[in-house]
Motif scaffolding. Structure first.
Motif, short mmCIF file in Angstrom:
data_model
loop_
_atom_site.label_atom_id
_atom_site.label_comp_id
_atom_site.label_asym_id
_atom_site.label_seq_id
_atom_site.Cartn_x
_atom_site.Cartn_y
_atom_site.Cartn_z
N VAL A 119 0.74 -1.24 -0.08
CA VAL A 119 0.28 -0.10 0.06
C VAL A 119 0.75 1.28 -0.06
CG1 VAL A 119 -1.93 1.06 1.05
CG2 VAL A 119 -1.88 -1.36 1.35
N LEU A 120 0.89 2.07 -1.14
CA LEU A 120 1.64 3.34 -1.12
C LEU A 120 0.48 4.47 -0.55
CD1 LEU A 120 2.98 2.81 -4.87
CD2 LEU A 120 4.21 2.31 -2.64
N ARG A 121 0.95 4.95 0.31
CA ARG A 121 0.25 6.12 1.12
C ARG A 121 1.02 7.12 1.69
NH1 ARG A 121 -2.35 2.02 5.28
NH2 ARG A 121 -4.07 3.49 5.14
N SER A 122 0.56 8.10 1.77
CA SER A 122 1.12 9.28 2.48
C SER A 122 1.18 9.06 3.98
CB SER A 122 0.33 10.58 2.28
OG SER A 122 0.92 11.62 3.12
N MET A 123 2.31 8.83 4.73
CA MET A 123 2.35 8.60 6.21
C MET A 123 3.76 8.88 6.84
SD MET A 123 2.51 4.31 6.15
CE MET A 123 4.37 3.60 6.28
N GLY A 124 3.70 8.97 8.15
CA GLY A 124 5.05 9.19 8.81
C GLY A 124 5.89 8.02 8.60
N GLY A 125 7.23 8.20 9.09
CA GLY A 125 7.94 6.94 8.99
C GLY A 125 8.41 6.48 7.58
N VAL A 126 8.93 5.35 7.58
CA VAL A 126 9.23 4.66 6.13
C VAL A 126 8.45 3.90 5.70
CG1 VAL A 126 11.10 3.46 4.90
CG2 VAL A 126 11.83 5.42 6.55
N ALA A 127 8.14 2.77 6.17
CA ALA A 127 7.31 1.40 6.03
C ALA A 127 7.10 0.54 7.32
CB ALA A 127 8.04 0.69 5.02
N ASP A 128 6.07 -0.13 7.06
CA ASP A 128 5.86 -1.21 8.20
C ASP A 128 4.91 -2.29 7.46
OD1 ASP A 128 2.73 -0.46 8.46
OD2 ASP A 128 3.41 1.18 9.14
N THR A 129 5.07 -3.51 8.14
CA THR A 129 4.32 -4.81 7.63
C THR A 129 3.66 -5.40 8.76
OG1 THR A 129 5.85 -4.81 5.75
CG2 THR A 129 4.70 -6.79 6.39
N GLY A 130 2.54 -5.88 8.34
CA GLY A 130 1.61 -6.77 9.53
C GLY A 130 0.70 -7.57 8.80
N GLY A 131 0.28 -8.75 9.32
CA GLY A 131 -0.85 -9.44 9.10
C GLY A 131 -2.01 -8.75 9.33
N LEU A 132 -2.98 -9.15 8.37
CA LEU A 132 -4.51 -8.56 8.58
C LEU A 132 -5.00 -9.00 9.91
CD1 LEU A 132 -5.86 -8.55 4.90
CD2 LEU A 132 -4.44 -6.85 6.03
N GLU A 133 -6.05 -8.29 10.31
CA GLU A 133 -6.50 -8.57 11.63
C GLU A 133 -7.51 -9.95 11.45
OE1 GLU A 133 -9.16 -6.13 15.07
OE2 GLU A 133 -8.50 -5.04 13.19
N LEU A 134 -7.83 -10.26 10.43
CA LEU A 134 -9.10 -11.24 10.41
C LEU A 134 -8.06 -12.50 10.07
CD1 LEU A 134 -12.01 -9.85 8.23
CD2 LEU A 134 -11.90 -10.89 10.66
N ASP A 135 -6.82 -12.19 9.40
CA ASP A 135 -6.10 -13.63 8.94
C ASP A 135 -4.61 -12.97 8.59
OD1 ASP A 135 -4.87 -15.79 7.61
OD2 ASP A 135 -6.59 -15.90 6.19
N ASN A 136 -3.92 -13.60 9.82
CA ASN A 136 -2.37 -13.30 9.56
C ASN A 136 -1.81 -13.63 8.47
OD1 ASN A 136 -0.26 -11.93 11.15
ND2 ASN A 136 0.34 -14.04 11.67
N ASP A 137 -2.30 -14.47 7.80
CA ASP A 137 -1.56 -15.17 6.68
C ASP A 137 -1.41 -14.02 5.38
OD1 ASP A 137 -1.10 -17.19 8.09
OD2 ASP A 137 -2.33 -18.59 7.32
N HIS A 138 -2.43 -13.06 5.53
CA HIS A 138 -2.25 -12.12 4.52
C HIS A 138 -1.74 -10.91 5.13
CE1 HIS A 138 -5.08 -14.52 1.89
NE2 HIS A 138 -5.47 -14.88 2.96
N LYS A 139 -0.77 -10.39 4.51
CA LYS A 139 0.28 -9.34 4.92
C LYS A 139 -0.17 -7.99 4.19
CE LYS A 139 2.40 -12.35 7.46
NZ LYS A 139 2.21 -12.63 9.17
#
Ligand SMILES: [Zn+2]
Length: 369
Positions: A119-139
């Motif tokens: 997801v390319l979006r305007s935000m602070g920092g550089v980047a982050d990655t995590g699993g979706l709340e409903l299913d951690n296998d989807h990042k």
């Protein structure tokens, strides 16, 4: 994650009939004839399956998606000019998996990540990655358009290399183990930057210098892990990651079990090695002026042929008229010998890029080759 089927395609085929079975008594209809042909085909295929070698293990694949929240953002332009949106994610995954794992038929040692959405979006920092709340296998990997816009464009490839490097780092988080959430953040971040380092995307500000703590994370820990790879054996980081799959991180036993030493001892040894290499004079670059190079030339071509070769190097354009060699031949031969010399030194490419760039000095009368 889907596991590769162990059963062969045979189970999907009609039951085999013995080739000795008598043909049907009734006149065979067209359909029956077709059936027999199919069965014959199936039998042939089964025989082929059986004789075929086992399938080569391959890394799992996943779905990759891209979302851009603002195409008019200057960072979007930088991204699309410097990254191939159709391949940047799959290439990063290939890099991460080949650094941290070896493929097997079941791939059960690899996290069951099924999709990664950038997801390319305007935000602070550089980047982050995590699993979706409903299913951690989807990042989901968030990458800041403001950061992408700020990457220094003045040196060639810097933007492309930084974008690729951040994506590789973030992709590690989508495919690494973390001791069920108990591994120190400095270690997981260090593994992410280690993979980035090995992929050749280390940014120019990264330096390997003494000081700090082993779990400071990022490049500090990445260089420490790289030292472990060199001193404790290739695959050390793979072992660290694999150990974090099923068990919680316990510092008192983790490092001793893997490397026979406490992490603080290992860090101390790494620090000592950094201080020692700081005091060592910088390694000199190989040069055509090296005595060893000309010694090798004499050994390979003999004294008589070494003289015009050395003259060619020294004058770069002038070759004595009474030699049997054309300048072009000499240059080609010099390049060949120079490559051999670099290979002997374990340097695959000429650091100066131009083999014949050397000090140009007039040929001495009594050339001492
Ligand atoms: Zn990170």
């Amino acid at each position: 994650m889907s596991t590769a089927p162990n059963d062969s395609a045979e189970t999907l085929l009609p039951a085999r009939t013995s080739s000795l079975a008598p043909p049907p008594k009734a006149a065979p209809s067209a359909v029956a004839a077709q059936d027999r042909e199919n069965l014959q085909d199936a039998g042939d295929k089964s025989a082929q399956e059986a004789s075929r070698p086992h399938p080569k293990p391959e890394f799992p694949s996943a779905k990759y998606r891209l979302k851009c929240h603002d195409l008019t953002h200057a960072g979007s332009r930088v991204f699309f000019q410097n990254a191939d949106p159709t391949s940047c994610l799959s290439k990063a995954v290939a890099t991460v998996l080949s650094t941290l794992y070896q493929p097997t038929i079941s791939n059960s040692q690899i996290p069951p990540t099924r999709s990664v959405t950038l997801v390319l979006r305007s935000m602070g920092g550089v980047a982050d990655t995590g699993g979706l709340e409903l299913d951690n296998d989807h990042k989901q990997m968030n990458f800041s358009l403001d950061y992408i816009k700020s990457i220094d464009p003045s040196t060639s490839d810097r933007q492309a290399s930084e974008i690729a490097g951040v994506i590789v780092h973030e992709m590690v988080h989508a495919w690494q183990w973390d001791g069920k959430g108990t591994a120190p953040v400095g270690l997981t971040e260090g593994v992410a930057d280690f993979v980035r380092l090995k992929a050749g995307f280390s940014p120019p500000h990264w330096t390997k210098k003494p000081g700090n703590k082993w779990d400071a994370g990022y490049q500090v820990t990445a260089y420490f892990l790289d030292w472990l790879e060199t001193t404790q054996g290739e695959g050390s980081v793979r072992k660290i990651n694999a150990t974090l799959k099923d068990e919680e991180y316990d510092e008192s036993s983790f490092w001793i079990r893997l490397f026979g030493s406490d992490v603080e001892d290992l860090w101390e040894r790494y620090q000592t090695s950094l201080k020692e290499s700081d005091n060592k004079p910088a390694e000199s670059k190989p040069s055509m002026a090296d005595d060893d190079f000309w010694k090798m030339v004499r050994e390979i071509r003999g004294q008589a042929e070494a003289i015009p070769l050395k003259a060619c190097w020294r004058t770069r354009s002038h070759v004595k008229e009474d030699t049997d060699y054309s300048k072009d031949d000499l240059v080609i031969e010099l390049r060949r010998l120079w490559s051999m010399y670099l290979e002997k030194l374990g340097k695959s490419t000429d650091p100066d890029g131009e083999p014949l760039d050397g000090e140009v000095v007039p040929m001495a009368k009594d050339d001492g080759v």
